[in-house]
Design a protein around this motif. Sequence first.
Motif, mmCIF file in Angstrom:
data_model
loop_
_atom_site.group_PDB
_atom_site.id
_atom_site.type_symbol
_atom_site.label_atom_id
_atom_site.label_comp_id
_atom_site.label_asym_id
_atom_site.label_seq_id
_atom_site.Cartn_x
_atom_site.Cartn_y
_atom_site.Cartn_z
ATOM 1 N N PRO A 1 -25.969 74.543 41.870
ATOM 2 C CA PRO A 1 -25.379 75.596 40.960
ATOM 3 C C PRO A 1 -24.769 74.225 39.857
ATOM 4 O O PRO A 1 -24.852 73.039 39.607
ATOM 5 N N ARG A 2 -24.437 75.251 39.174
ATOM 6 C CA ARG A 2 -23.906 74.810 37.502
ATOM 7 C C ARG A 2 -25.328 73.920 36.504
ATOM 8 O O ARG A 2 -25.327 73.149 36.308
ATOM 9 N N HIS A 3 -26.232 74.395 36.830
ATOM 10 C CA HIS A 3 -27.834 74.082 36.147
ATOM 11 C C HIS A 3 -27.042 74.315 34.628
ATOM 12 O O HIS A 3 -26.527 75.046 33.823
ATOM 13 N N GLY A 4 -27.339 73.085 34.033
ATOM 14 C CA GLY A 4 -26.995 72.606 32.662
ATOM 15 C C GLY A 4 -26.233 71.986 32.029
ATOM 16 O O GLY A 4 -26.273 71.441 31.361
ATOM 17 N N TYR A 5 -24.749 72.075 33.092
ATOM 18 C CA TYR A 5 -23.689 71.648 33.262
ATOM 19 C C TYR A 5 -23.770 69.890 33.387
ATOM 20 O O TYR A 5 -24.656 69.252 34.108
ATOM 21 N N TRP A 6 -22.577 68.550 32.434
ATOM 22 C CA TRP A 6 -23.082 67.964 33.118
ATOM 23 C C TRP A 6 -21.851 67.385 34.112
ATOM 24 O O TRP A 6 -20.979 67.853 34.482
ATOM 25 N N THR A 7 -22.677 65.786 34.878
ATOM 26 C CA THR A 7 -21.442 65.528 36.205
ATOM 27 C C THR A 7 -21.813 64.105 35.693
ATOM 28 O O THR A 7 -22.726 63.634 35.894
ATOM 29 N N LEU A 8 -20.868 63.887 37.121
ATOM 30 C CA LEU A 8 -21.075 62.291 37.274
ATOM 31 C C LEU A 8 -22.570 62.356 38.663
ATOM 32 O O LEU A 8 -22.046 63.274 39.544
ATOM 33 N N PRO A 9 -23.089 61.206 39.026
ATOM 34 C CA PRO A 9 -24.056 60.980 40.006
ATOM 35 C C PRO A 9 -23.290 61.244 41.200
ATOM 36 O O PRO A 9 -22.388 59.956 41.452
ATOM 37 N N ALA A 10 -23.268 62.884 42.376
ATOM 38 C CA ALA A 10 -22.647 62.384 43.167
ATOM 39 C C ALA A 10 -23.801 63.221 44.446
ATOM 40 O O ALA A 10 -24.359 63.860 43.619
ATOM 41 N N GLY A 11 -23.042 62.846 45.156
ATOM 42 C CA GLY A 11 -24.005 64.087 45.844
ATOM 43 C C GLY A 11 -23.775 63.617 47.667
ATOM 44 O O GLY A 11 -23.019 62.743 47.643
ATOM 45 N N PHE A 12 -24.203 64.316 48.110
ATOM 46 C CA PHE A 12 -24.048 64.640 50.272
ATOM 47 C C PHE A 12 -24.033 63.291 50.942
ATOM 48 O O PHE A 12 -25.138 62.833 50.447
ATOM 49 N N MET A 13 -23.235 62.406 51.584
ATOM 50 C CA MET A 13 -23.722 61.248 52.098
ATOM 51 C C MET A 13 -24.894 61.822 53.548
ATOM 52 O O MET A 13 -24.235 62.893 54.019
ATOM 53 N N GLU A 14 -25.022 60.715 53.933
ATOM 54 C CA GLU A 14 -25.966 61.146 54.560
ATOM 55 C C GLU A 14 -25.923 60.316 56.159
ATOM 56 O O GLU A 14 -25.103 59.071 56.003
ATOM 57 N N ASN A 15 -25.837 60.635 56.997
ATOM 58 C CA ASN A 15 -25.812 59.429 58.352
ATOM 59 C C ASN A 15 -26.554 58.190 58.012
ATOM 60 O O ASN A 15 -26.858 58.145 57.297
ATOM 61 N N GLY A 16 -25.806 57.098 58.648
ATOM 62 C CA GLY A 16 -26.094 55.597 59.114
ATOM 63 C C GLY A 16 -25.784 54.886 57.620
ATOM 64 O O GLY A 16 -25.896 54.039 57.668
ATOM 65 N N GLU A 17 -25.509 55.883 55.933
ATOM 66 C CA GLU A 17 -25.454 54.724 55.187
ATOM 67 C C GLU A 17 -23.199 54.905 55.187
ATOM 68 O O GLU A 17 -22.726 55.624 55.582
ATOM 69 N N THR A 18 -23.207 54.134 53.731
ATOM 70 C CA THR A 18 -21.560 54.117 54.090
ATOM 71 C C THR A 18 -20.988 54.897 52.883
ATOM 72 O O THR A 18 -22.495 55.276 51.782
ATOM 73 N N THR A 19 -20.541 54.546 52.642
ATOM 74 C CA THR A 19 -19.891 55.667 51.868
ATOM 75 C C THR A 19 -20.385 54.913 49.851
ATOM 76 O O THR A 19 -20.613 55.584 48.938
ATOM 77 N N ALA A 20 -20.086 53.980 49.591
ATOM 78 C CA ALA A 20 -20.575 52.713 48.855
ATOM 79 C C ALA A 20 -22.125 53.365 48.705
ATOM 80 O O ALA A 20 -23.224 53.006 47.331
ATOM 81 N N GLU A 21 -22.737 52.462 49.706
ATOM 82 C CA GLU A 21 -24.411 53.019 49.718
ATOM 83 C C GLU A 21 -24.805 54.048 49.233
ATOM 84 O O GLU A 21 -25.737 54.812 48.360
ATOM 85 N N GLY A 22 -23.794 55.295 49.947
ATOM 86 C CA GLY A 22 -24.613 56.320 49.454
ATOM 87 C C GLY A 22 -23.535 57.169 48.228
ATOM 88 O O GLY A 22 -24.917 57.296 47.118
ATOM 89 N N ALA A 23 -23.115 56.469 46.991
ATOM 90 C CA ALA A 23 -22.688 56.426 46.041
ATOM 91 C C ALA A 23 -23.791 55.845 45.003
ATOM 92 O O ALA A 23 -24.869 56.353 44.411
ATOM 93 N N ALA A 24 -24.490 54.572 45.627
ATOM 94 C CA ALA A 24 -25.478 53.881 44.716
ATOM 95 C C ALA A 24 -26.627 54.353 44.766
ATOM 96 O O ALA A 24 -27.407 54.151 44.136
ATOM 97 N N ARG A 25 -26.716 55.255 45.830
ATOM 98 C CA ARG A 25 -28.393 56.253 46.081
ATOM 99 C C ARG A 25 -27.580 57.166 44.854
ATOM 100 O O ARG A 25 -28.518 57.377 44.816
ATOM 101 N N GLU A 26 -26.915 58.261 45.080
ATOM 102 C CA GLU A 26 -27.214 59.149 44.011
ATOM 103 C C GLU A 26 -26.962 58.483 42.599
ATOM 104 O O GLU A 26 -27.912 59.423 41.945
ATOM 105 N N THR A 27 -26.661 57.177 42.029
ATOM 106 C CA THR A 27 -26.457 57.303 40.935
ATOM 107 C C THR A 27 -28.404 56.674 40.707
ATOM 108 O O THR A 27 -28.779 57.107 40.036
ATOM 109 N N LEU A 28 -29.186 56.323 41.693
ATOM 110 C CA LEU A 28 -30.337 55.419 41.768
ATOM 111 C C LEU A 28 -31.477 57.120 41.567
ATOM 112 O O LEU A 28 -32.310 57.840 40.580
#
Lengths: 183, 183
Positions: free
Chosen positions: A60-87
């Motif tokens: 949703p919200r195609h064309g709008y600005w956001t911070l890099p973020a997304g659904f956390m995956e199994n087996g990762e920490t919250t910080a690892e997930g946040a870094a993964r989304e940023t990458l």
Amino acid sequence: MKFCATCGGAIEQRVPEGDDRRRFVCGDCGEIHYINPRVIVGCLPEHNGKILLCRRAIEPRHGYWTLPAGFMENGETTAEGAARETLEEAAATACNLRLYRLLDVPHISQVYVFYRCGIEEGRFGIGPESLETRLFDEADIPWDEIAFPTVTEVLTEFLDDRKQNVFPVRHSVISLPDKFRKH
Amino acid sequence: MKFCATCGGAIEQRVPEGDDRRRFVCGDCGEIHYINPRVIVGCLPEHNGKILLCRRAIEPRHGYWTLPAGFMENGETTAEGAARETLEEAAATACNLRLYRLLDVPHISQVYVFYRCGIEEGRFGIGPESLETRLFDEADIPWDEIAFPTVTEVLTEFLDDRKQNVFPVRHSVISLPDKFRKH
Ligand SMILES: [Zn+2]
Ligand SMILES: [Zn+2]
């Protein structure tokens, strides 16, 4: 949910014994299929006083600005997930991650966890889920084109906190506007 | 997961187009069934300097002591969930909830969120999932009979923080001990 993921039997909705709310229960094998809130992990990447935002190439919200973020995956920490989304979204390597915000969005059963971070060597690019990525000065942040209220809240508080150079870890709840509430 | 919850078709495991990890995908209707980490919400209830613990009447760790905590439900906030668990397990009404700890336990894909709280009127009882509940002085905490490493960590840090009367919101990762790791 109509079918049991374990046995393929028909699912019924009822309150299991010893429980106090309706669940998806298999009529054949009896398994209870719980549906739980989902965790969204993200970063607030800062470099030379500017903030990295991504313009969404997806709904949703195609064309709008956001911070890099997304659904956390199994087996990762919250910080690892946040870094993964940023990458993934901004081709940037997050560094120096520090927990910053926990946001509850109960009407869609989501919990957001945001980390402040730096960007390694100040390098970033455009991931497949982004149309564009850019480092914004505070004065240039496109407030009218921010994708989600969670992002607006985190950005606003961060800019306030930055004035004091103190970044307490806060918790808040994003509620559905009154007009959308069921009565 | 063997059957599609939507159409009852057979599930296969493969990497969907545009993704980079194996998912449960329905061979018939094509739906991708994501499995996401779960959130456990709990309280660290304090009353007159004592800490309320519950002795578990259920598996896992039957008979061991724990803080009131459990799986977050859809439609609630983390704080509401933590208060609900405190009511369910210790028949205590949590008050003055303040975010205290975020703990990642990636090897079991869980995220713990703990709140510090008081107990309304100091009243508590024994919920159906508890054998016993008790207010413990620091000196009496049954360290050898604590149910989970997350609880040990939160209790230890709380007692340290209490000495300074400063309770920063911290984040940490509980790792699987080396001997249990896959190589
Ligand atoms: Zn079944
Ligand atoms: Zn299907």
